[in-house]
Design a protein around this motif. Sequence first.
Motif, PDB file in Angstrom:
ATOM      1  N   ALA A  21      27.281 -23.507 -11.044  1.00  0.00           N
ATOM      2  CA  ALA A  21      26.340 -22.680 -10.294  1.00  0.00           C
ATOM      3  C   ALA A  21      27.101 -21.605  -9.532  1.00  0.00           C
ATOM      4  CB  ALA A  21      25.540 -23.556  -9.331  1.00  0.00           C
ATOM      5  N   CYS A  22      26.660 -20.370  -9.664  1.00  0.00           N
ATOM      6  CA  CYS A  22      27.345 -19.231  -9.035  1.00  0.00           C
ATOM      7  C   CYS A  22      26.368 -18.417  -8.196  1.00  0.00           C
ATOM      8  CB  CYS A  22      27.961 -18.312 -10.091  1.00  0.00           C
ATOM      9  SG  CYS A  22      29.092 -19.139 -11.230  1.00  0.00           S
ATOM     10  N   ALA A  23      26.919 -17.752  -7.195  1.00  0.00           N
ATOM     11  CA  ALA A  23      26.094 -16.913  -6.327  1.00  0.00           C
ATOM     12  C   ALA A  23      26.071 -15.463  -6.787  1.00  0.00           C
ATOM     13  CB  ALA A  23      26.604 -16.988  -4.894  1.00  0.00           C
ATOM     14  N   LYS A  24      27.052 -15.077  -7.605  1.00  0.00           N
ATOM     15  CA  LYS A  24      27.151 -13.684  -8.041  1.00  0.00           C
ATOM     16  C   LYS A  24      27.362 -13.611  -9.548  1.00  0.00           C
ATOM     17  CE  LYS A  24      29.127 -12.112  -3.647  1.00  0.00           C
ATOM     18  NZ  LYS A  24      30.296 -11.451  -2.993  1.00  0.00           N
ATOM     19  N   PHE A  25      26.822 -12.568 -10.147  1.00  0.00           N
ATOM     20  CA  PHE A  25      26.973 -12.348 -11.581  1.00  0.00           C
ATOM     21  C   PHE A  25      28.400 -11.920 -11.908  1.00  0.00           C
ATOM     22  CE2 PHE A  25      26.823  -9.334 -15.191  1.00  0.00           C
ATOM     23  CZ  PHE A  25      26.421 -10.210 -16.183  1.00  0.00           C
ATOM     24  N   ASP A  26      28.998 -12.573 -12.891  1.00  0.00           N
ATOM     25  CA  ASP A  26      30.347 -12.240 -13.334  1.00  0.00           C
ATOM     26  C   ASP A  26      30.426 -12.521 -14.831  1.00  0.00           C
ATOM     27  OD1 ASP A  26      32.999 -12.016 -13.976  1.00  0.00           O
ATOM     28  OD2 ASP A  26      33.745 -13.222 -12.323  1.00  0.00           O
ATOM     29  N   PRO A  27      30.327 -11.501 -15.677  1.00  0.00           N
ATOM     30  CA  PRO A  27      30.290 -11.706 -17.124  1.00  0.00           C
ATOM     31  C   PRO A  27      31.553 -12.354 -17.688  1.00  0.00           C
ATOM     32  CG  PRO A  27      30.544  -9.376 -16.603  1.00  0.00           C
ATOM     33  CD  PRO A  27      30.232 -10.069 -15.326  1.00  0.00           C
ATOM     34  N   SER A  28      32.667 -12.262 -16.978  1.00  0.00           N
ATOM     35  CA  SER A  28      33.901 -12.874 -17.482  1.00  0.00           C
ATOM     36  C   SER A  28      33.799 -14.398 -17.537  1.00  0.00           C
ATOM     37  CB  SER A  28      35.088 -12.459 -16.613  1.00  0.00           C
ATOM     38  OG  SER A  28      35.044 -13.075 -15.335  1.00  0.00           O
ATOM     39  N   LEU A  29      32.965 -14.976 -16.672  1.00  0.00           N
ATOM     40  CA  LEU A  29      32.799 -16.429 -16.666  1.00  0.00           C
ATOM     41  C   LEU A  29      32.155 -16.908 -17.956  1.00  0.00           C
ATOM     42  CD1 LEU A  29      31.522 -16.936 -13.002  1.00  0.00           C
ATOM     43  CD2 LEU A  29      33.865 -17.112 -13.853  1.00  0.00           C
ATOM     44  N   ALA A  30      31.150 -16.184 -18.419  1.00  0.00           N
ATOM     45  CA  ALA A  30      30.483 -16.558 -19.666  1.00  0.00           C
ATOM     46  C   ALA A  30      31.431 -16.421 -20.855  1.00  0.00           C
ATOM     47  CB  ALA A  30      29.239 -15.700 -19.877  1.00  0.00           C
ATOM     48  N   GLU A  31      32.309 -15.425 -20.809  1.00  0.00           N
ATOM     49  CA  GLU A  31      33.268 -15.256 -21.899  1.00  0.00           C
ATOM     50  C   GLU A  31      34.275 -16.399 -21.920  1.00  0.00           C
ATOM     51  OE1 GLU A  31      33.240 -13.155 -24.486  1.00  0.00           O
ATOM     52  OE2 GLU A  31      31.252 -12.707 -23.672  1.00  0.00           O
ATOM     53  N   ASP A  32      34.656 -16.890 -20.762  1.00  0.00           N
ATOM     54  CA  ASP A  32      35.532 -18.059 -20.719  1.00  0.00           C
ATOM     55  C   ASP A  32      34.811 -19.297 -21.249  1.00  0.00           C
ATOM     56  OD1 ASP A  32      37.946 -16.965 -19.674  1.00  0.00           O
ATOM     57  OD2 ASP A  32      37.004 -16.843 -17.699  1.00  0.00           O
ATOM     58  N   CYS A  33      33.527 -19.404 -20.969  1.00  0.00           N
ATOM     59  CA  CYS A  33      32.738 -20.511 -21.523  1.00  0.00           C
ATOM     60  C   CYS A  33      32.676 -20.396 -23.045  1.00  0.00           C
ATOM     61  CB  CYS A  33      31.328 -20.504 -20.942  1.00  0.00           C
ATOM     62  SG  CYS A  33      31.222 -20.982 -19.196  1.00  0.00           S
ATOM     63  N   ARG A  34      32.590 -19.169 -23.546  1.00  0.00           N
ATOM     64  CA  ARG A  34      32.571 -18.956 -24.989  1.00  0.00           C
ATOM     65  C   ARG A  34      33.848 -19.530 -25.630  1.00  0.00           C
ATOM     66  NH1 ARG A  34      30.615 -14.898 -28.552  1.00  0.00           N
ATOM     67  NH2 ARG A  34      29.894 -13.570 -26.837  1.00  0.00           N
ATOM     68  N   PHE A  35      34.976 -19.203 -25.034  1.00  0.00           N
ATOM     69  CA  PHE A  35      36.223 -19.712 -25.597  1.00  0.00           C
ATOM     70  C   PHE A  35      36.278 -21.240 -25.528  1.00  0.00           C
ATOM     71  CE2 PHE A  35      40.492 -21.278 -25.559  1.00  0.00           C
ATOM     72  CZ  PHE A  35      41.059 -20.626 -26.644  1.00  0.00           C
ATOM     73  N   ALA A  36      35.861 -21.799 -24.392  1.00  0.00           N
ATOM     74  CA  ALA A  36      35.934 -23.255 -24.223  1.00  0.00           C
ATOM     75  C   ALA A  36      35.103 -23.981 -25.276  1.00  0.00           C
ATOM     76  CB  ALA A  36      35.470 -23.639 -22.818  1.00  0.00           C
ATOM     77  N   CYS A  37      34.004 -23.364 -25.715  1.00  0.00           N
ATOM     78  CA  CYS A  37      33.181 -23.969 -26.763  1.00  0.00           C
ATOM     79  C   CYS A  37      33.942 -24.097 -28.073  1.00  0.00           C
ATOM     80  CB  CYS A  37      31.922 -23.135 -27.011  1.00  0.00           C
ATOM     81  SG  CYS A  37      30.559 -23.534 -25.925  1.00  0.00           S
ATOM     82  N   GLY A  38      34.896 -23.214 -28.298  1.00  0.00           N
ATOM     83  CA  GLY A  38      35.619 -23.230 -29.551  1.00  0.00           C
ATOM     84  C   GLY A  38      36.859 -24.087 -29.546  1.00  0.00           C
ATOM     85  N   THR A  39      37.190 -24.681 -28.405  1.00  0.00           N
ATOM     86  CA  THR A  39      38.422 -25.460 -28.325  1.00  0.00           C
ATOM     87  C   THR A  39      38.284 -26.844 -28.940  1.00  0.00           C
ATOM     88  OG1 THR A  39      37.858 -26.228 -26.098  1.00  0.00           O
ATOM     89  CG2 THR A  39      39.215 -24.258 -26.265  1.00  0.00           C
ATOM     90  N   GLY A  40      37.082 -27.302 -29.220  1.00  0.00           N
ATOM     91  CA  GLY A  40      36.942 -28.562 -29.951  1.00  0.00           C
ATOM     92  C   GLY A  40      35.979 -29.553 -29.357  1.00  0.00           C
ATOM     93  N   THR A  41      36.385 -30.250 -28.304  1.00  0.00           N
ATOM     94  CA  THR A  41      35.619 -31.364 -27.775  1.00  0.00           C
ATOM     95  C   THR A  41      35.277 -31.143 -26.303  1.00  0.00           C
ATOM     96  OG1 THR A  41      37.619 -32.540 -27.082  1.00  0.00           O
ATOM     97  CG2 THR A  41      36.827 -32.936 -29.339  1.00  0.00           C
ATOM     98  N   VAL A  42      34.476 -32.048 -25.753  1.00  0.00           N
ATOM     99  CA  VAL A  42      34.166 -32.007 -24.328  1.00  0.00           C
ATOM    100  C   VAL A  42      35.454 -32.042 -23.511  1.00  0.00           C
ATOM    101  CG1 VAL A  42      33.218 -33.413 -22.450  1.00  0.00           C
ATOM    102  CG2 VAL A  42      31.819 -32.912 -24.461  1.00  0.00           C
ATOM    103  N   GLU A  43      36.361 -32.925 -23.874  1.00  0.00           N
ATOM    104  CA  GLU A  43      37.617 -33.041 -23.129  1.00  0.00           C
ATOM    105  C   GLU A  43      38.420 -31.749 -23.171  1.00  0.00           C
ATOM    106  OE1 GLU A  43      41.720 -35.730 -22.988  1.00  0.00           O
ATOM    107  OE2 GLU A  43      40.407 -35.814 -24.742  1.00  0.00           O
TER     108      GLU A  43
END
Length: 339
Positions: A21-43
């Motif tokens: 949960a964030c108080a301010k919009f920051d598009p770089s956070l979503a891009e980091d989430c994009r990369f994390a999705c491609g790393t493989g597993t939840v861990e």
Amino acid sequence: MTNRSKNSKDVVDLIAVHGGACAKFDPSLAEDCRFACGTGTVESALTDLERIEKFNCGFGSHLTIDQEVECEASYMTSKNKSFGAVGAISNVFHPSRVARHLAHNNWWKRRRLLHPLILVGRGAEKYAVKNDFPTCNPEELISTAARESYDKYLHRMLHPYDTHDTVGAISINTSTMEAESGTSSGGIVLKHSGRLGHSCVYGSGTWSERRQYEEPLDEFSERTISICSTGHGESLVKADFCRGIAERVLEDEEGIMYSEIIRGYLREKMEPGARFGGIALIADKFRERMSLEFLIFHNCRYLPAAVRGRDRQIRVFESQFDPDNCTEDKFIIESFNMQ
């Protein structure tokens, strides 16, 4: 602290990540989430976020009122509902890895001892050392941004919930219909030393469950949910947030839209004014037919997220909510078909 790697053989069918949960919009956070999705597993997804100081987990975690880092993390799998969590841990780079190890460790079973669900403080740190997890001096987890945030909120008396919150990851393997989920957090800025948030509490920070239902002609259908949360920890604990939502979804026999099930739960269980957020993956399977749904729901200004479908394509979500121009519910629920 930004080293990243991908291991394609570990990539699951569906995985989703949110940046808290964030108080301010920051598009770089979503891009980091994009990369994390491609790393493989939840861990591996959580490990990746724990390396990035702009997220409130691992390196860069918020400081306590005593200017210390106390991390917490949890992990759950639908297989036997195995669960592990650590809290108030200050010397480990990746608390999410320790939580997962605790969930799967059979050391206690082999000795006919009680298997703990949660380890905290020195006990959690000793467990990490004993099992060869990389440890550090607690000062190594404190980022410049975390110190600046501490000073800002201490001296200006700003509202502590205007900062980043718990991150999470969820996944479903559509071949086995098994699920995993996890969270990682530094807790709220200026928290009292020793305080445990919702991440550590069974059922509040995360939930993964698979159920089978008997159908006519001796046939069976299956439903799996994986869910994790972020926000005001004490309120999420009181609401039994993730488990409560999961139970209503899994018990539905009338074909109610999952967004409406979640809407009803939030209206009934969440305290007025409490900040919350979450993501969920839900899979329904009967014979060869399968439906897959991704949901994001929250009442914070911004919740960055990303989800990777069975086609290996990653979709980014920059979900925003304006409390000054909102619906009657005062929260937002978004639902997406993942076929």
